[in-house]
Write a protein that holds these residues in place. Sequence first.
Motif, PDB file in Angstrom:
ATOM      1  N   GLN A 100       1.011  -0.897  -0.308  1.00 25.16           N
ATOM      2  CA  GLN A 100       0.094  -0.039   0.472  1.00 25.16           C
ATOM      3  C   GLN A 100       0.694   1.485  -0.296  1.00 25.16           C
ATOM      4  O   GLN A 100       0.954   1.902  -0.468  1.00 25.16           O
ATOM      5  N   LEU A 101       1.923   1.325   0.932  1.00 27.21           N
ATOM      6  CA  LEU A 101       3.242   2.439   0.658  1.00 27.21           C
ATOM      7  C   LEU A 101       2.374   3.901   0.856  1.00 27.21           C
ATOM      8  O   LEU A 101       2.560   4.816   0.332  1.00 27.21           O
ATOM      9  N   ARG A 102       1.383   3.597   1.891  1.00 23.30           N
ATOM     10  CA  ARG A 102       0.541   5.076   2.242  1.00 23.30           C
ATOM     11  C   ARG A 102       1.091   6.203   2.715  1.00 23.30           C
ATOM     12  O   ARG A 102       0.398   6.968   2.088  1.00 23.30           O
TER      13      ARG A 102
ATOM     14  N   PHE B 251      -0.814  11.564 -14.538  1.00 25.57           N
ATOM     15  CA  PHE B 251      -0.777  11.804 -12.864  1.00 25.57           C
ATOM     16  C   PHE B 251       0.170  10.505 -12.008  1.00 25.57           C
ATOM     17  O   PHE B 251       0.879  10.663 -11.069  1.00 25.57           O
ATOM     18  N   LEU B 252      -0.679   9.489 -12.625  1.00 23.49           N
ATOM     19  CA  LEU B 252      -0.228   8.420 -11.755  1.00 23.49           C
ATOM     20  C   LEU B 252       1.630   8.129 -11.986  1.00 23.49           C
ATOM     21  O   LEU B 252       2.541   7.877 -11.973  1.00 23.49           O
ATOM     22  N   GLU B 253       2.323   7.925 -13.820  1.00 25.72           N
ATOM     23  CA  GLU B 253       3.392   8.106 -13.724  1.00 25.72           C
ATOM     24  C   GLU B 253       4.300   8.644 -13.328  1.00 25.72           C
ATOM     25  O   GLU B 253       5.283   8.636 -12.568  1.00 25.72           O
ATOM     26  N   ALA B 254       3.653  10.406 -12.781  1.00 25.27           N
ATOM     27  CA  ALA B 254       4.542  10.986 -12.243  1.00 25.27           C
ATOM     28  C   ALA B 254       4.370  10.282 -10.352  1.00 25.27           C
ATOM     29  O   ALA B 254       5.482  10.681  -9.727  1.00 25.27           O
ATOM     30  N   PHE B 255       3.553  10.179 -10.352  1.00 22.40           N
ATOM     31  CA  PHE B 255       3.359   9.373  -8.591  1.00 22.40           C
ATOM     32  C   PHE B 255       4.243   8.654  -8.109  1.00 22.40           C
ATOM     33  O   PHE B 255       4.897   8.474  -7.347  1.00 22.40           O
ATOM     34  N   HIS B 256       4.332   7.368  -9.647  1.00 24.35           N
ATOM     35  CA  HIS B 256       4.871   6.127  -8.943  1.00 24.35           C
ATOM     36  C   HIS B 256       6.555   6.881  -8.350  1.00 24.35           C
ATOM     37  O   HIS B 256       7.311   6.574  -8.290  1.00 24.35           O
ATOM     38  N   ARG B 257       7.111   7.990 -10.007  1.00 27.52           N
ATOM     39  CA  ARG B 257       8.682   8.253  -9.965  1.00 27.52           C
ATOM     40  C   ARG B 257       8.376   9.487  -8.893  1.00 27.52           C
ATOM     41  O   ARG B 257       9.637   9.318  -7.589  1.00 27.52           O
TER      42      ARG B 257
ATOM     43  N   SER C 298      -3.165   0.902  -5.321  1.00 29.51           N
ATOM     44  CA  SER C 298      -3.592   1.201  -3.904  1.00 29.51           C
ATOM     45  C   SER C 298      -4.364   2.353  -3.194  1.00 29.51           C
ATOM     46  O   SER C 298      -5.291   3.047  -4.082  1.00 29.51           O
ATOM     47  N   GLU C 299      -3.865   2.324  -2.129  1.00 30.04           N
ATOM     48  CA  GLU C 299      -5.698   3.347  -1.396  1.00 30.04           C
ATOM     49  C   GLU C 299      -4.964   4.701  -2.326  1.00 30.04           C
ATOM     50  O   GLU C 299      -5.618   5.535  -2.589  1.00 30.04           O
ATOM     51  N   PRO C 300      -3.663   5.209  -2.246  1.00 31.59           N
ATOM     52  CA  PRO C 300      -3.244   6.253  -2.378  1.00 31.59           C
ATOM     53  C   PRO C 300      -3.934   6.840  -4.123  1.00 31.59           C
ATOM     54  O   PRO C 300      -4.431   7.873  -4.153  1.00 31.59           O
TER      55      PRO C 300
END
Length: 308
Positions: free
Chosen positions: A3-5, A38-44, A267-269
């Motif tokens: 989850q890596l919250r 956004f998801l790509e930027a989020f993972h980075r 994941s939740e975030p």
Amino acid sequence: MLQLRTPGYRAIDNLRRQREFPTGWSSMTDLEKQANSFLEAFHRERHEVSRQFGPGFFLPELIDGALRTSKAEHMDMTALSSTRKLQLVRALERLTAMLALNRRYVSFLRNIIMDIAERSGRNARVLELAGGAGGLALALAEEVSHNRLPAEITSSDIVPAYVAEGKETARRKRLPVSFRTLDACSFEGIEPGSIDLVIMAQSLHHFTGGQLAMMIARSKENGAMAFVGIDGFRSLMLAAGVPLMASLQGIPEFTLDGFTSARKFYSEPELDALAEIATGKRDHSVLSRWPLTITAISFDGSHTPAAL
């Protein structure tokens, strides 16, 4: 673990400060593009935050990155025959029944359906997206048939063979539920104002973040009061457990699909951010009810999805 919250929400906060969190969209195409970007930027960003937090956070981040995949499941492959698709979806229905998941889904949805019916003064009009052969819709319809749920249930899927299977089951069991072929990303043919609640179960991971954002936005655009999405909890335990349970069906492709599914759970975030991007608001909840994650979004602000 996956989850890596803590690093996840820190990454979202960082992207907000960097003005990389989407704050508006002009079309569904634009929404899809923004959500995926956004998801790509989020993972980075989460990767960098986890590295800064130290080994206790960075190791799970590395494991998550190694497991994550965009690979399609067999039942999503257009080249797969209808006969083979039906074999896989029937295996999924058997596994769902064995784990008594539909009963849990119904219990999660009961309060919000009752609330919508009470406020509207009529049966709640429920639309299920990507419903496969309609196991959840049939379970809800059984509650309706016993006068335990004031609702009109419609299940949909883009695969005609699944829709036909659901119709036949409903006819055989004499259950009050409709089935229709529908592209969940477009809502083509859905009359605005004809639905109150949009639901998805066990299928969020079949779609990209951009597609999920579009489904949420189209639900609101078509007059729904709320959206509820239920899927597996992203974790190492389910990454091992889902394919193990799937293997009991004795179908190699279904076992592989189980492993692929568990690697694609959100994941939740991630779900939290996608709901906000799609609606421009934070009138939603992302809840953990092991082994499930529930995303509940209120569009009219007059009820509390967290009551689930």
